[in-house]
Design a protein around this motif. Structure first.
Motif, PDB file in Angstrom:
ATOM      1  N   LEU A 162       0.677  -1.205   0.042  1.00  0.00           N
ATOM      2  CA  LEU A 162      -0.225   0.030  -0.047  1.00  0.00           C
ATOM      3  C   LEU A 162       0.935   1.393   0.003  1.00  0.00           C
ATOM      4  N   LYS A 163       2.261   1.123  -0.198  1.00  0.00           N
ATOM      5  CA  LYS A 163       3.163   2.336  -0.276  1.00  0.00           C
ATOM      6  C   LYS A 163       2.654   3.250  -1.360  1.00  0.00           C
ATOM      7  N   SER A 164       2.060   2.784  -2.080  1.00  0.00           N
ATOM      8  CA  SER A 164       1.655   3.815  -3.481  1.00  0.00           C
ATOM      9  C   SER A 164       0.289   3.583  -3.911  1.00  0.00           C
ATOM     10  N   ARG A 165      -0.290   4.543  -4.657  1.00  0.00           N
ATOM     11  CA  ARG A 165      -1.783   4.318  -4.852  1.00  0.00           C
ATOM     12  C   ARG A 165      -1.750   3.655  -6.224  1.00  0.00           C
ATOM     13  N   PHE A 198      -2.910   0.960  -7.984  1.00  0.00           N
ATOM     14  CA  PHE A 198      -3.887  -0.142  -7.513  1.00  0.00           C
ATOM     15  C   PHE A 198      -4.176  -1.058  -8.991  1.00  0.00           C
ATOM     16  N   ILE A 241      -9.630  -8.151  -7.304  1.00  0.00           N
ATOM     17  CA  ILE A 241     -10.120  -6.979  -6.582  1.00  0.00           C
ATOM     18  C   ILE A 241      -8.911  -6.017  -6.555  1.00  0.00           C
ATOM     19  N   PRO A 242      -9.352  -4.703  -6.903  1.00  0.00           N
ATOM     20  CA  PRO A 242      -8.277  -3.853  -6.666  1.00  0.00           C
ATOM     21  C   PRO A 242      -7.799  -3.590  -5.164  1.00  0.00           C
ATOM     22  N   GLY A 246      -6.773  -1.532  -3.285  1.00  0.00           N
ATOM     23  CA  GLY A 246      -7.091  -0.673  -2.313  1.00  0.00           C
ATOM     24  C   GLY A 246      -8.626  -1.193  -1.426  1.00  0.00           C
ATOM     25  N   ARG A 247      -9.048  -2.374  -2.181  1.00  0.00           N
ATOM     26  CA  ARG A 247     -10.212  -3.074  -1.385  1.00  0.00           C
ATOM     27  C   ARG A 247      -9.578  -4.450  -0.854  1.00  0.00           C
TER      28      ARG A 247
END
Lengths: 508, 182
Positions: A220-223, A225, A383-384, A386-387
């Motif tokens: 999750l260090k970057s967005r 996804f 699933i992305p 971020g989810r």
């Protein structure tokens, strides 16, 4: 003739067939959920089966056991959270494959090889029981200690090229595993006065944190996804692929069966030893180990399922359970009026062959059941992130809590997750830490038992050279250690070159 | 940006394909990789070693409860020193910076904003459960909150995911397996 009729018993009772089939199917899905282990599922089942006939109850329990051992690989491949300790090694190459969009291929090959390994283990149970039980009875604490050290040799494979870094992680794992009450003396160690630490660190909780939560923090260090599209066209492995790995499967199944038959060792040690064996013996894998090598899936999966057959050998013939689940099955059999042990083959020969038959049926059923839901499971990885990662954390929290119904275990899980995150950030491998926690107890208990049994350090070391089994194990361990060293590799390549030159000269 | 810079400093070729010497030349230590990691390992090893020695004094037999952890923690200290010596031959990616800049670089490297916020949310979720907040309240709040933070543009989809996951967990754990949730 009697043997054949005993083996055919499940086919004469439709209820037994239904029970073993439903048990296997349930086991596959229970094992895939982090926190729900095969041990928990079988122990829940025991209370339900008190009113059932012995054979039907046994069929359901064996089905769940075999299904759950396999099921643990699903979450290891898809989420990097092994469903059971025996699936730790499966995640080393399974998760990288899922990250490359090949989750379905990984799940397909693990199902096939689990089935082959499981059947091999059952055949050994049927034909080699007297021999294997005799060998396992002769194992002393020193032998178990050496076996544990062999398991730790895996660190060389997991250390990312640095044995020192791997050993450091393993030492931290072993020490964290010592927190809580010492099971030999009852003394409380390393709790710093906290009563909530007295129960110690459960390996499943550590595993969930180190693999699941730390992976979420890392990714999750970057967005970014970007969704990894899964190739679900090819699930069932090609016949030539199975044939290609058949020899490795047989070798790893043998490791699994023998280690599984040793009380207390179980599928976890078997899978780790098999993975290490595959890494040593596979000359040119298509993909390097740790990056999605198929051999890295074949070895632990065939081995941990073969260990199931092996685990039944000491339970049925000596009355000593091979692992936690066989211990529960044994107590259920006692409740049903059976007495596993040396007299079983004389008094209840039918029970032995019914177990063999049920294990065989469950392993065969593993193939169709194991291949169900793969497309759905593989889609889960799409699933992305971020989810997906918040979902993984919720599953990890639930899994950590339900292992003992203690909220402190959620805290442990988060702590291990953060620890794993720090290790990964500083370029230290996290897997040796898990290995240290899993094998630490085996090492300490057997070292101390060995020191008592052989009357001190001198006797402990002396036993290596006076007991044939111990000496063989020591030689294998010695080979494991030196074969990693540069001078050994250089010497072996010189010897190979010499013989190669000799033969080419002769041909010329 | 910082991460990209650091990532580019890492060798892209698999370690096994490079000779050890060449690999060492190309390798750079991540921020905090020389001192911070060594201090953490050393601290951990020393704490366990001191406690183990006390246990060993209480029960000085080889099979006593202090011997094994004493050997392992002693080994950890020795290995940490060896690791530190090995690391002195590798160049640090933050070499030449002032102490303040080094500190900032380490913090930025260890706690990228997303990971840090996600870690805080997870800790808050655990604290809520520890304080007695039911799982069925804390979990959807955490799930929806973290999803909305990471993917803020599709709240409806996040809500659907939250509802489906919580319902599935409740159905599997509570209804099917009769396992109590926190």
């Amino acid at each position: 003739m009697d043997v054949l009729s005993y083996l055919a018993t499940p086919f004469t009772d439709p209820l037994m067939l239904v029970a073993v089939a439903l048990g296997t199917l349930a086991g596959v899905y229970v094992g895939a959920i982090p926190g729900l282990t095969g041990t928990m599922a079988v122990s829940l089942l025991v209370s339900l089966t008190f009113g059932w006939s012995t054979n039907v109850a046994l069929a359901a329990m064996i089905g769940v056991y075999i299904g759950a051992v396999f099921g643990g690989s699903r979450s290891a491949i898809l989420l990097n959270i092994p469903g059971a300790p025996a699936a730790v090694a499966t995640g080393f190459d399974g998760y990288p494959l899922a990250q490359k969009g090949k989750a379905a291929q990984a799940l397909g090959i693990t199902t096939t090889m689990s089935c082959v390994g499981g059947i091999f283990g059952v055949l050994c149970l049927a034909f080699l029981t007297p021999l294997v039980s005799k060998i396992s009875l002769n194992f002393s604490p020193v032998d178990y200690f050496l076996l544990g050290v062999m398991g730790l040799m895996m660190i060389g494979a997991l250390g990312g090229g640095s044995m020192v870094k791997g050993l450091m992680g393993a030492c931290v794992g072993v020490l964290l595993g010592r927190v809580g009450m010492d099971n030999m003396s009852g003394v409380v160690r390393f709790t710093f006065g906290s009563t909530s630490l007295m129960a110690g660190v459960p390996s499943v909780v550590a595993m969930i944190g180190l693999y699941g939560f730390s992976e979420a923090l890392m990714q999750l260090k970057s967005r970014d996804f970007t969704v990894v599209k899964q190739d679900v066209k090819r699930i069932v492995p090609q016949f030539k692929e199975v044939v290609k790995h058949f020899w490795l499967t047989l070798r790893c199944s043998t490791i699994g069966m023998v280690v599984g038959a040793l009380p207390g060792a179980g599928g976890t040690v078997a899978a780790l030893l098999a993975y290490d064996h595959a890494r040593r013996t596979t000359k040119n894998p298509e993909v390097p180990f740790g990056e999605g090598a198929i051999e890295g899936l074949v070895a632990p999966e065939s081995s941990n399922n073969a260990a199931v057959g092996g685990a039944f050998i000491p339970m049925l013939t000596l009355g000593v359970p091979g692992d936690a689940i066989t211990a529960i099955i044994m107590s259920a059999l006692i409740v049903h009026g059976m007495q596993p042990g040396p007299l079983l083959m004389q008094n209840s020969k039918d029970l032995f062959y019914i177990v063999v038959s049920l294990c065989l049926i469950a392993n065969i059923l593993l193939l169709p059941f194991g291949l169900t839901g793969i497309r759905l499971f593989a889609k889960f990885v799409e699933i992305p992130k971020g989810r997906l990662f918040p979902i993984i954390v919720i599953l990890a929290v639930t899994g950590a809590y339900v292992t003992n119904n203690l909220t402190i275990h959620i805290g442990w899980m988060l702590l291990f997750g953060f620890l794993g995150y720090l290790l990964k950030k500083f370029k230290y491998p996290a897997s040796p830490l898990v290995l240290g926690i899993v094998l630490g107890n085996m090492l300490e208990t057997n070292m101390r038992n060995g020191l008592v049994a052989f009357k001190g350090v001198g006797g402990f070391i002396g036993s290596i050279f006076t007991r044939p089994i111990t000496f063989i194990l020591f030689l294998v361990l010695f080979y494991f250690a030196v074969s990693r060293m540069r001078w050994w590799k250089a010497m072996m390549s010189k010897i190979k070159g010499f013989f190669k030159g000799l033969f080419t000269k002769k041909k010329a | 940006m910082e991460d990209k810079k650091l990532a580019s400093a890492q060798p892209e070729t698999p370690a096994e394909q490079l000779p050890a010497e060449e690999e060492k030349k190309k390798e750079t230590l991540v921020p905090g990789g020389r001192y911070l990691s060594t201090i953490l390992f050393l601290l951990f090893g020393v704490v366990f070693f001191v406690q183990s020695v006390q246990m060993f004094i209480d029960d000085p037999r080889p099979q006593g409860y202090g011997t094994f952890p004493m050997i392992v923690s002693g080994l950890l200290i020795v290995l940490t020193i060896i690791d530190f010596i090995e690391k002195t031959q590798i160049k640090s990616s933050i070499a030449g910076l002032s102490f303040k800049d080094k500190f900032v670089a380490i913090i930025k490297f260890l706690f990228p904003i997303n990971s840090f916020v996600f870690l805080l949310m997870s800790i808050a979720f655990y604290v809520a459960i520890e304080l007695g907040c039911p799982f069925l309240i804390a979990a959807p709040v955490f799930l929806l909150g973290s999803m909305c933070y990471l993917i803020p543009h599709n709240i409806v989809k996040n809500l659907i995911y939250t509802a489906v996951i919580i319902a599935a967990i409740y159905a599997i754990f509570t209804l099917l397996f009769k396992v109590s949730l926190p």
